[in-house]
Structures are given as structure tokens and as C-alpha cells.
Motif scaffolding. Structure first.
Motif, PDB file in Angstrom:
ATOM      1  N   GLU A 575       0.817  -1.212   0.000  1.00  0.00           N
ATOM      2  CA  GLU A 575       0.000   0.000   0.000  1.00  0.00           C
ATOM      3  C   GLU A 575       0.851   1.262   0.000  1.00  0.00           C
ATOM      4  OE1 GLU A 575      -3.222   0.099   2.849  1.00  0.00           O
ATOM      5  OE2 GLU A 575      -3.030  -2.054   3.161  1.00  0.00           O
ATOM      6  N   GLN A 576       2.135   1.123   0.327  1.00  0.00           N
ATOM      7  CA  GLN A 576       3.012   2.293   0.344  1.00  0.00           C
ATOM      8  C   GLN A 576       3.176   2.788  -1.101  1.00  0.00           C
ATOM      9  OE1 GLN A 576       6.185   3.262  -0.613  1.00  0.00           O
ATOM     10  NE2 GLN A 576       6.414   4.968   0.825  1.00  0.00           N
ATOM     11  N   HIS A 577       3.026   4.105  -1.295  1.00  0.00           N
ATOM     12  CA  HIS A 577       2.915   4.657  -2.652  1.00  0.00           C
ATOM     13  C   HIS A 577       4.079   4.258  -3.563  1.00  0.00           C
ATOM     14  CE1 HIS A 577       0.854   7.914  -0.105  1.00  0.00           C
ATOM     15  NE2 HIS A 577      -0.048   7.053  -0.505  1.00  0.00           N
ATOM     16  N   TYR A 578       5.287   4.454  -3.088  1.00  0.00           N
ATOM     17  CA  TYR A 578       6.480   4.185  -3.891  1.00  0.00           C
ATOM     18  C   TYR A 578       6.568   2.702  -4.239  1.00  0.00           C
ATOM     19  CZ  TYR A 578      11.571   3.935  -4.799  1.00  0.00           C
ATOM     20  OH  TYR A 578      12.802   3.721  -5.342  1.00  0.00           O
ATOM     21  N   PHE A 579       6.345   1.859  -3.235  1.00  0.00           N
ATOM     22  CA  PHE A 579       6.423   0.424  -3.450  1.00  0.00           C
ATOM     23  C   PHE A 579       5.325  -0.050  -4.400  1.00  0.00           C
ATOM     24  CE2 PHE A 579       6.073  -4.063  -2.325  1.00  0.00           C
ATOM     25  CZ  PHE A 579       7.408  -4.440  -2.288  1.00  0.00           C
ATOM     26  N   PHE A 580       4.107   0.444  -4.206  1.00  0.00           N
ATOM     27  CA  PHE A 580       2.987   0.057  -5.064  1.00  0.00           C
ATOM     28  C   PHE A 580       3.272   0.418  -6.521  1.00  0.00           C
ATOM     29  CE2 PHE A 580      -0.836   1.401  -7.330  1.00  0.00           C
ATOM     30  CZ  PHE A 580      -1.635   0.273  -7.234  1.00  0.00           C
ATOM     31  N   THR A 581       3.800   1.606  -6.754  1.00  0.00           N
ATOM     32  CA  THR A 581       4.052   2.074  -8.122  1.00  0.00           C
ATOM     33  C   THR A 581       5.001   1.149  -8.855  1.00  0.00           C
ATOM     34  OG1 THR A 581       3.691   4.365  -7.436  1.00  0.00           O
ATOM     35  CG2 THR A 581       4.896   4.022  -9.479  1.00  0.00           C
ATOM     36  N   LEU A 582       6.083   0.760  -8.194  1.00  0.00           N
ATOM     37  CA  LEU A 582       7.070  -0.091  -8.854  1.00  0.00           C
ATOM     38  C   LEU A 582       6.610  -1.544  -8.911  1.00  0.00           C
ATOM     39  CD1 LEU A 582      10.301   1.498  -7.393  1.00  0.00           C
ATOM     40  CD2 LEU A 582       9.402   1.714  -9.710  1.00  0.00           C
ATOM     41  N   ALA A 583       5.932  -2.022  -7.881  1.00  0.00           N
ATOM     42  CA  ALA A 583       5.461  -3.408  -7.881  1.00  0.00           C
ATOM     43  C   ALA A 583       4.490  -3.654  -9.024  1.00  0.00           C
ATOM     44  CB  ALA A 583       4.810  -3.744  -6.538  1.00  0.00           C
ATOM     45  N   THR A 584       3.563  -2.745  -9.234  1.00  0.00           N
ATOM     46  CA  THR A 584       2.583  -2.935 -10.323  1.00  0.00           C
ATOM     47  C   THR A 584       3.256  -2.880 -11.678  1.00  0.00           C
ATOM     48  OG1 THR A 584       2.058  -0.562 -10.172  1.00  0.00           O
ATOM     49  CG2 THR A 584       0.608  -2.080  -9.014  1.00  0.00           C
ATOM     50  N   ALA A 588       2.820  -6.401 -13.803  1.00  0.00           N
ATOM     51  CA  ALA A 588       1.749  -6.221 -14.793  1.00  0.00           C
ATOM     52  C   ALA A 588       1.718  -7.361 -15.815  1.00  0.00           C
ATOM     53  CB  ALA A 588       1.919  -4.889 -15.512  1.00  0.00           C
ATOM     54  N   ASP A 589       2.879  -7.961 -16.101  1.00  0.00           N
ATOM     55  CA  ASP A 589       2.943  -9.054 -17.072  1.00  0.00           C
ATOM     56  C   ASP A 589       2.874 -10.426 -16.410  1.00  0.00           C
ATOM     57  OD1 ASP A 589       3.114  -7.386 -19.265  1.00  0.00           O
ATOM     58  OD2 ASP A 589       5.285  -7.219 -19.120  1.00  0.00           O
ATOM     59  N   GLU A 590       2.497 -10.452 -15.124  1.00  0.00           N
ATOM     60  CA  GLU A 590       2.411 -11.711 -14.380  1.00  0.00           C
ATOM     61  C   GLU A 590       0.974 -11.875 -13.870  1.00  0.00           C
ATOM     62  OE1 GLU A 590       4.936 -13.759 -14.109  1.00  0.00           O
ATOM     63  OE2 GLU A 590       6.431 -12.447 -15.032  1.00  0.00           O
ATOM     64  N   LEU A 620      -6.747   0.230  -9.269  1.00  0.00           N
ATOM     65  CA  LEU A 620      -5.653   0.784 -10.057  1.00  0.00           C
ATOM     66  C   LEU A 620      -4.711  -0.315 -10.530  1.00  0.00           C
ATOM     67  CD1 LEU A 620      -4.212   3.229 -11.196  1.00  0.00           C
ATOM     68  CD2 LEU A 620      -3.119   3.578  -8.973  1.00  0.00           C
ATOM     69  N   ALA A 621      -4.408  -1.262  -9.657  1.00  0.00           N
ATOM     70  CA  ALA A 621      -3.533  -2.372 -10.045  1.00  0.00           C
ATOM     71  C   ALA A 621      -4.148  -3.165 -11.196  1.00  0.00           C
ATOM     72  CB  ALA A 621      -3.272  -3.274  -8.846  1.00  0.00           C
ATOM     73  N   ARG A 622      -5.461  -3.423 -11.111  1.00  0.00           N
ATOM     74  CA  ARG A 622      -6.136  -4.156 -12.183  1.00  0.00           C
ATOM     75  C   ARG A 622      -6.125  -3.345 -13.478  1.00  0.00           C
ATOM     76  NH1 ARG A 622      -6.612  -9.196 -12.313  1.00  0.00           N
ATOM     77  NH2 ARG A 622      -7.591  -9.275 -10.240  1.00  0.00           N
ATOM     78  N   GLY A 623      -6.324  -2.042 -13.395  1.00  0.00           N
ATOM     79  CA  GLY A 623      -6.282  -1.204 -14.590  1.00  0.00           C
ATOM     80  C   GLY A 623      -4.910  -1.204 -15.238  1.00  0.00           C
ATOM     81  N   ILE A 624      -3.844  -1.162 -14.409  1.00  0.00           N
ATOM     82  CA  ILE A 624      -2.483  -1.195 -14.949  1.00  0.00           C
ATOM     83  C   ILE A 624      -2.230  -2.516 -15.669  1.00  0.00           C
ATOM     84  CG2 ILE A 624      -0.047  -1.277 -14.277  1.00  0.00           C
ATOM     85  CD1 ILE A 624      -0.762   0.739 -12.040  1.00  0.00           C
ATOM     86  N   ALA A 625      -2.721  -3.625 -15.111  1.00  0.00           N
ATOM     87  CA  ALA A 625      -2.553  -4.928 -15.765  1.00  0.00           C
ATOM     88  C   ALA A 625      -3.324  -4.991 -17.082  1.00  0.00           C
ATOM     89  CB  ALA A 625      -3.012  -6.040 -14.818  1.00  0.00           C
ATOM     90  N   LEU A 626      -4.530  -4.447 -17.098  1.00  0.00           N
ATOM     91  CA  LEU A 626      -5.316  -4.431 -18.336  1.00  0.00           C
ATOM     92  C   LEU A 626      -4.624  -3.591 -19.407  1.00  0.00           C
ATOM     93  CD1 LEU A 626      -8.909  -4.021 -16.840  1.00  0.00           C
ATOM     94  CD2 LEU A 626      -8.070  -5.984 -18.143  1.00  0.00           C
TER      95      LEU A 626
END
Length: 938
Positions: A575-584, A588-590, A620-626
Motif C-alpha cells: 500500500e506504500q505509494h512508492y512500493f505500489f508504483t514499482l510493484a505494479t 503487470a505481465d504476471e 488501479l492495479a487491475r487497470g495497470i494490468a489491463l
């Protein structure tokens, strides 16, 4: 509450000298209506009027001013005043009028017989004869003030003369409290003589209020009028309290409160409802009024009905006191302990009805001397919402109230840190002091670490984050003696906040890790895996290593039965902003890991950051994957719905997650061809305010892409280069976060900067090969195919397509197919071009990428035209073959033809070989004759 104005007035025809007309501020229209009745009466016909208004509206003053004007006009004036203390005296008002008009020389019984031994009919007739005899001396002005307090006999007397004075010069003016229930069976209109004119006294306007207050018209006078409703009596009570800087809406008079309370005594249960309404304020619903007043609902309804008719309460579903000054006055008349206890009771009642935390907290704040342990959580939630809505002062007040309760060490630390956040926005030194106080209060280690971690999660970035990092560091130092397991969760979150808030390179993780090994707690091991994944991402060395660490970090995260314990729920790292941004960006391809990530993020509690709506992170995570899979339409729906929620919370331009959502939507809209919408959204973004956020880098990238796509290539190129510089300065070597080099290389080609394009393509290829994931590698190979020539370009594009077919990156695959088909067409390989471009069109249309689909379709049409034989030859030469053959027949070399047509020499040679074969000639020497013969045959 009427003003007690009693100017002298003539009686029994007494002579009064002429004088200037009396001045009554703001009542000119009402006086004008009353004086308009004078000519009617002076003409020998009776007239009447009823003045009605709420407490203090100036009914008495208006009546006496009209009486003075009537005396000046030649009327004999007689005024009687009803009184609450005399309302039980039979004939009191009638006797006042008779005494004022009685002629001692007249042959009739004494005035005392009006309610004495005489019979009822004789007494009524006596009263009429007194009135009639008075009219023989001149026109008569009869004023009955506060007629609602008249005794029953006097009311009967007035009703008796009503139809008997129609042809006499009598003007009857009554004043009555609006909505006051009558004391007998005689209605108000029955006492007014002929058909009366009803005049309602409303509140004064700004000019009248300013005159009473001795102020110049302006904002202060308007505020005073709003606070009192323009009520003259309340304005006069407000005037001595208008000290410099005072807010009229917060002022009150205990004397006014006492007067109003006394006046309500005559109505059953009204005093209790009055106090309850003052306590509840805007929360005053019927059921709450009855419960707080301790009154049966039917009795409460009757009291409320009476008070609404009296204009003491507003006529609404929430019957509050009509004016702020009245409410403040009632509260000031209330003993402090009584007031505090009632506010505490009101808070409890509101809490039980599910009222918003802000409303419950408002009453808790007023209950300063009462211990209310359950209210601490309400005060904290209210403070959280106040900070979110831009009211840090209110948040600080509520949190200071929470500190008055008896708190455990852990709760006190939590409240102090939350207070530090609120105070930081208005008083940074005070916030720093709160942090030191919180550190000194630390007791339980796990609780303190959890609270500090929650604080880091709750702050967006910039200076707020620096405060949180400072506080967390101080608490970590305090907990250091407990060993690594005691502080590891806090150190993890501090490291992430530090890395995300810096504009420069973050601290080295490997140095950080060496200080805290070995770790024994499984949850701490998962946290370590999360940070190892982040370190792998920043180094850009191995996608496989990064994904493996992320998978370890996601294992069992968020599955604990006690999710609020810091050592149990390390899903919060995601949930931490920086970590979430890079993790997604990595996951995204997994698809399997994306699903796991969304489940971890889909928690029941509200997000720590008040700007992030509930459920925003998994959406947001689902949108990035899509988007990564090329499903642009569905991705944009996710982003747009989420952006509306960020807009509602004011977090689109300030919250890192909101900025990331906006940037992703802009990028999505660029690929969809919705350039105007993307431009409009970017115009809303504050690039200056966002520069301290890591996600600002993505915003720069999105703007660069939009500018290149809309023809502002130079500006877009600079944005993309700036994005790359920021990533390098931040130590970010992961090529898949934003593929800025690929788009910068295209922009450089469009600007004629081939060397820059080649350099960027080579750098991208090296970074992507080192990282090893299919998407960035396929993207880099596609870019390489644009800057290379001939066979090298074709090999790079073919390899890009093979690589991308193994990934979910449908849009990048469509791009590579388009570039390869275009290359084939340019080299005269139309058959290959048609098949490749057909796939590109289908795939780009499936993704919804309209600009790419249009380009691929145009190239496809051109390739099909190139296969069509030229109309002016009979040997079936294609247009390109015929064009090259003609240039060769004219004596141009293959190199000259290639330069003129922007082809490679190899392509020219292939086209000439095809022409020789179709024309049936061995070589270039016979080309001119064969072409001439072909054209003659045509």
C-alpha cells in the motif's frame, strides 16, 4: 423580548404641539401602511390593523411610534398594554382604555363597573358608550399592545365593539406575538373591529441593522443581521458585545437566554426542548430533541409545534433555534457542567444513530469536563476527515480534546503523532514538539512501531513525509534496544518512505539490510523479500530475481487473523505509494501475481491515506494490468472511475496514487487517440507541486507521449529526456517502469536527430537485455529496428515480434508488426507486408489503439496498391518495379535510385530482378527497348 418604548401620547383630546415625525430604523414601510389608515378614520369610518411578529421584532415600538404620528394628525390616543402578570385580572385591558378615555362629567356609571357589580350586558354596553363618547370629541386611536396577553373579559369587550364602531372615526391597532395561542375562545380577528390589515414585522435589512448597531453598512453589519435575523431587540443586545475581531455568529447574551427561558415557562415542556435545541444545533431532529430533553414524544411534538409557531424554532425537519445569537444566548445561560453533560449525552445519541464522525466530535469537543473514553476513536476519525478536507485547525482541536481522555501509552502516541501531522500544516515547530512528546511517551514496542508505520502510510509526500520519516526515525531509535525483530517493520516502512520522497538516489538497501540480520520472524522475512524485490527493480539487473522476491513477499501477506498487528500484516508494504508504483510496473505481465496482489490490497478497512478511496489500490492495479495487456478500453474505464473518486477527495494532483492514476489515464488516452481528453486532464495537473513525488516522473512521461502524438515533438522529446534524467538521478535502472527511451528515439527520428535516436535505442536494448523480461526487450528490439537498416532492421523486428508473442503485451506486438510490415512494403516485399500489416490492423483494433490502427491500415492499402500491375505495361510490372526500371533505363545507378526513393540498394536490386524476369531480358542493357516495346503494346 419587545423593546419597551413608551413615548408620551395625548389622551382625552389633550393638546399636543407639533413635533418632528418619530424615527424608527427600518420600519418605514410598516409605519407607512399604518398611517395610510389615518384618512379613512378621519373621514368618519372605522379602520383596524394587526401588527404581528416574533419576540423582540419591535411591535411595541412600532405601535407607539404610530400613536405619536396619530396624535400629530389630531387623533385622541389611548393605549393599553397586556401583561403576563395581569392576564388573570378580569377586565384589565378594557379598564386601561376606559380610564384613558373616560369623561368624568359624563352621566354614566363609573368605569369600575366594567367588571364590577353590573350585569354582563350592561358592562359591555358601558365600554361601548365610553368609546362612542370619545369619538364625539374627535377621531380615536385605540392601541392594544400584546393583545395575546389580554384577559378574557377585555377580549370580549373588544369583540363586542367590533361591529358597533364601523361608522365611527375609530382606528384600532393591535399587536400580538406571532403564533401565540389565545387565552380564551375569542379569536384575534374578532377583537380588531372591522376587517383588519395584517402587518407582519420581519427582520430588519442590512441598512436598518447597521443603524441600530451604529455601524457603517458592510460585511460586519451583514454578519450581525444574519446572526440575529435582523431582530431589533437581539441587535441591541448584540451591540455591546461587538468587540474588535469578534465573530457575530459566535456571540450571545446570557440575559437573552434567561428571558427566553422564562417566556417558555408558560408552555409545557418548552424549556426542556429549548435547551435540547440549543445543545444539538444543526443536529436537532425530532427524535433527538425528545430524547435529549427527556420528554415523551407526544409532549415533545406539542412543545415543538408551539415553538415553531412562535418562530423560536425553525419550521423544518430539523427544528433548530432560529438564529445563532439566540442559540449562543441559551447556551451561555446554561451552567457549564449542565452544558457539558448535555453535549456528552448528545454525542452518545448521535453516535448511536450513526451520525457522521464530524457531528459527534463537535459535541465531544464541547463536553470538556466529562470523561468519554469511547469518543477518542470518533475524535481521531473526525480529525482524519478534517485534514483530508483541508481543515487542519479543526483536526488539531479535536485531537487536543482526545488527549484530555485517560489514554494508554500506545493510544497517546497515536494521537500525538496524528496531532503532529495536523499541526504541521499550520505550525511546524509545534508539530516537532508533538513528535518529541510522542517519542517520550513510547511504552509498548510493537504498538509504537505499528503506530509509526501507520503514520508513514497515511502521509502523501513532500514535507508531510519528511515529518513522518523524522518521527519514525526517532521512534525506531527508541526501540533499537529490542533488537531487529522489534523495529524491522518500522524500518521497512521508513526505508520505503525515504526512497519515495527523495528527489535524489535513495539509501542503499544492502547497507541497510546488513544492520538487521539475521531475522527470525517469518513476517519480517517477507518484508525483507519485498525490499529485496525493490532493490532488484532499482538495479535493473534481473526481472526473474525481482519477480521471485515479489512472489515471496506476497505469500500469505494480508491473510493473518489479526491484520492490524504490524508483525502480521505485511501486505501494507504494497500500500506504500512508492512500493505500489514499482510493484505494479513489474507484476503487470504476471497475471497470477496480479490477482494475488489485488487480493492483498482489497482490505476491508479504509486506506491509511485519506486521499485514497476505499478499494482504489486494487482497482488501479487491475487497470495497470489491463493496460499492459493492451485492453485499453477496459483499462480506461478503471482509471476514469477511480479518477472521479480522487477528484471528490481532492487527491488527483497531490496524492501520489492519484497522480499515478491520472498519468496512466493520459497514457491510455494517447493510445486510444483521445488527445483532447488527455490534454484537458494534464492541464489540471500541478507539475510544480508534484515534483517532490516519484510518480511525477510518470506524469512527465505521459505528457511527453501526448506532445509527440499531437505534433509538439520537440516539447515531447524534452519531457521524455527529463523523465529519463529524473529516473537516473533516482537510481532507477529498471527499463519497464516507463519505456521513455523507445518514445524518445522515435521523437528524435522525427526531428532528424538520427544519431540521438540510435544512441537511445542502443541504451534501451542494453538495459532491457540486462533486465530480461519480454515486454521491455520486445519494445527495445522494435526501436532498434527503426534505427537500423536493411537486414539488421528486419532481424530486430522479427525478433521483437517473436519475443512479444510470448508476453501479454498485445499493443507492443501490434506496434512491432506495423513497423515490420512498413519495412517490408518499403523494400518492395508487398506480399509479406500485406500479411504482416493485416495482423497489425486486427491486433491494434482489438486493443482499441485507433491511431496505430489507422497507420497500419494506411500502410496496408499502400502495400496492396503496390501489388497492382501498372496500367501502362503488358508484362505485369508493379508500380514500384516499373518506376525503378524506368529510372534505371534513364541511366541512374542503383545507389542513385535508392537515394532518390529512400530505399536500400538491396531493395532496388530485388525490384530490378523482378522487372528483368517479367520483361524476359537478361539485364540492364536491354531494359530501355523492352520498356518501349511494352508501352507500344499497351
Amino acid at each position: 423580548m419587545d423593546t419597551e418604548v413608551n413615548p408620551e401620547h395625548p389622551v382625552s383630546g389633550a393638546s399636543v404641539p407639533k413635533r418632528p415625525a418619530p424615527r424608527l430604523p427600518g420600519r418605514e414601510p410598516e409605519l407607512s401602511r399604518l398611517t395610510s389608515l389615518f384618512p379613512v378614520t378621519l373621514g368618519g369610518t372605522a379602520a383596524s390593523a394587526v401588527l404581528v411578529g416574533e419576540f423582540g421584532m419591535g411591535k411595541s415600538a412600532t405601535l407607539h411610534t404610530a400613536a405619536a404620528l396619530a396624535a400629530d394628525a389630531g387623533f385622541t390616543v389611548a393605549i393599553a398594554t397586556g401583561s403576563r402578570l395581569e392576564s388573570h385580572l378580569s377586565g384589565g385591558l378594557a379598564r386601561q382604555l376606559a380610564d384613558a378615555l373616560d369623561d368624568p362629567g359624563a352621566p354614566r356609571p363609573p368605569v369600575a363597573d366594567l367588571c364590577g357589580p353590573a350585569g354582563e350586558s350592561e358592562a359591555l354596553d358601558l365600554f361601548f358608550r365610553i368609546i362612542r363618547d370619545a369619538t364625539e370629541r374627535g377621531p380615536l386611536f385605540l392601541g392594544i399592545d400584546n393583545v395575546h396577553l389580554a384577559d378574557a373579559w377585555s377580549m370580549r369587550c373588544l369583540a363586542y365593539i367590533r361591529h358597533r364602531v364601523l361608522d365611527l372615526p375609530v382606528l384600532i391597532i393591535l399587536t400580538s406575538l406571532i403564533g401565540h395561542p389565545p387565552h380564551s375562545e375569542v379569536a384575534l380577528l374578532e377583537m380588531a373591529g372591522c376587517t383588519p390589515a395584517t402587518i407582519t414585522l420581519n427582520g430588519l435589512g442590512d441598512a436598518g441593522a447597521a443603524e441600530i448597531l451604529g455601524l457603517a453598512p458592510g460585511e460586519l453589519a451583514t454578519a450581525c443581521r444574519e446572526a440575529t435575523g435582523g431582530n431589533p431587540y437581539l441587535l441591541q443586545a448584540l451591540r455591546p458585545r461587538l468587540l474588535p475581531g469578534a465573530d457575530p455568529h459566535e456571540l450571545g447574551s446570557s440575559l437573552i437566554g434567561q428571558v427566553l427561558h422564562t417566556r417558555m415557562q408558560e408552555f409545557p415542556h418548552a424549556p426542556a426542548i429549548l435547551h435540547a435545541a440549543a445543545i444539538l444545533g444543526e443536529d436537532a431532529g425530532f427524535d433527538l430533541l425528545a430524547q435529549l430533553a427527556g420528554v415523551d414524544e407526544l409532549d415533545a411534538l406539542q412543545a415543538i409545534d408551539t415553538m415553531v409557531r412562535l418562530h423560536v424554532l425553525s419550521n423544518s425537519n430539523a427544528p433548530a433555534l432560529t438564529y445563532p445569537f439566540v442559540r449562543n444566548s441559551v447556551l451561555r445561560d446554561m451552567p457549564k457542567t449542565t452544558r457539558a453533560v448535555n453535549h456528552a449525552r448528545a454525542a452518545k445519541l448521535l453516535s448511536e444513530t450513526g451520525a457522521p464522525a464530524e457531528r459527534v466530535a463537535a459535541h465531544l469537543f464541547e463536553a470538556t469536563s466529562i470523561r468519554i473514553p469511547w469518543g477518542v476513536d470518533v475524535l481521531r476519525l473526525s480529525a482524519r476527515n478534517a485534514v483530508f478536507s483541508g481543515r487542519p485547525e479543526l483536526a488539531a482541536r479535536h485531537l487536543r480534546r482526545a488527549l484530555e481522555e485517560r489514554l494508554t501509552s500506545g493510544r497517546r502516541v497515536a494521537v500525538l503523532l496524528q496531532l503532529a501531522h495536523a499541526e504541521f500544516q499550520v505550525d511546524p515547530p509545534a508539530a516537532a514538539q508533538r513528535v518529541r512528546e510522542a517519542v517520550d511517551t513510547v511504552g509498548n514496542r510493537d504498538t509504537a512501531a505499528f503506530i509509526a508505520s501507520a503514520m508513514l502510510l497515511s502521509l502523501c509526500g513532500g514535507q508531510d513525509a519528511r515529518l513522518a520519516i523524522s518521527a519514525a526515525g526517532q521512534i525506531a531509535a527508541r526501540l533499537d534496544a529490542g533488537g531487529p525483530d522489534a523495529v524491522w517493520p518500522l524500518l521497512c516502512m521508513t526505508y520505503l518512505a525515504e526512497a519515495g520522497s527523495r528527489l535524489g538516489p535513495p539509501p542503499e538497501f544492502r547497507d541497510f539490510e546488513e544492520q538487521w540480520t539475521p531475522l527470525t520472524d517469518p513476517a519480517a522475512q517477507r518484508s525483507r523479500s519485498a525490499l529485496l524485490a525493490l532493490d532488484a527493480v532499482r538495479s535493473g539487473e534481473s526481472a526473474q530475481e525481482a519477480v521471485g522476491h515479489f512472489a515471496d513477499a506476497l505469500s500469505h501477506a494480508g491473510d493473518s487473523a489479526t491484520p492490524r498487528e504490524p508483525a502480521a500484516d505485511h501486505g501494507e508494504l504494497f500500500e506504500q505509494h512508492y512500493f505500489f508504483t514499482l510493484a505494479t510496473a513489474v507484476l503487470a505481465d504476471e497475471p497470477a501475481h496480479v490477482d494475488r496482489l489485488c487480493r492483498v490490497l482489497d482490505v476491508e478497512r479504509e486506506p491509511w491515506d485519506v486521499h485514497v478511496p476505499h478499494g482504489a489500490l486494487p482497482t488501479l492495479a487491475r487497470g495497470i494490468a489491463l493496460q499492459a495487456s493492451g485492453d485499453l478500453q477496459r483499462a480506461s474505464v478503471h482509471f476514469e472511475s477511480l479518477l472521479r473518486r480522487f477528484d471528490e477527495r481532492g487527491g488527483t494532483t497531490t496524492c501520489p496514487v492519484g497522480v499515478l492514476c491520472a498519468a496512466k489515464l493520459v497514457e491510455c488516452w494517447v493510445d486510444l487517440g483521445r488527445f483532447e481528453a488527455a490534454t484537458s486532464l494534464l492541464d489540471r495537473m500541478d507539475f510544480v507541486a508534484s515534483q517532490g513525488l516519484f510518480t511525477h516522473t510518470y506524469l512527465l512521461y505521459a505528457r511527453g507521449r501526448l506532445r509527440v502524438a499531437t505534433g509538439y515533438t520537440r516539447f515531447g522529446f524534452e519531457d521524455l529526456l527529463s523523465c529519463g534524467r529524473r529516473l537516473a538521478h533516482h537510481g532507477m535502472r529498471f527499463p519497464g517502469f516507463v519505456p521513455w527511451r523507445a518514445h524518445a528515439a522515435r521523437a528524435a527520428l522525427a526531428l532528424g536527430q538520427a544519431d540521438d535516436a540510435a544512441r537511445l535505442a542502443e541504451e534501451d536494448m542494453n538495459a532491457s537485455a540486462r533486465w530480461g523480461a519480454d515486454r521491455p526487450l520486445g519494445t527495445a528490439l522494435t526501436t532498434l529496428g527503426l534505427v537500423r537498416e536493411d537486414d539488421e532492421a528486419e532481424r530486430a523486428l522479427n525478433k521483437a515480434i517473436t519475443t512479444l508473442r510470448s508476453s501479454p503485451a498485445r499493443l507492443q506486438l501490434a506496434t512491432a508488426l506495423t513497423e515490420l510490415g512498413t519495412l517490408h512494403a518499403r523494400h518492395g516485399q508487398s506480399e509479406k507486408a500485406i500479411e504482416t500489416l493485416r495482423q497489425a490492423v486486427e491486433l491494434s483494433e482489438h486493443c482499441g489503439a485507433r491511431p496505430l490502427a489507422r497507420r497500419a491500415a494506411e500502410e496496408l492499402r499502400s502495400a496492396r496498391r503496390a501489388l497492382t500491375p501498372a496500367k501502362d505495361n503488358e508484362h505485369g510490372l508493379t508500380r514500384q518495379e516499373n518506376r525503378i526500371a524506368v529510372m534505371a533505363a534513364q541511366g541512374l545507378t542503383n545507389r542513385e535510385i535508392a537515394t532518390a526513393l529512400h530505399l536500400t540498394r538491396r531493395t532496388v536490386e530485388l525490384h530490378l530482378s523482378g522487372a528483368y524476369r517479367k520483361l524476359g531480358i537478361p539485364g540492364r542493357a536491354e531494359l530501355g527497348g523492352a520498356l518501349a516495346k511494352s508501352q507500344r503494346g499497351g
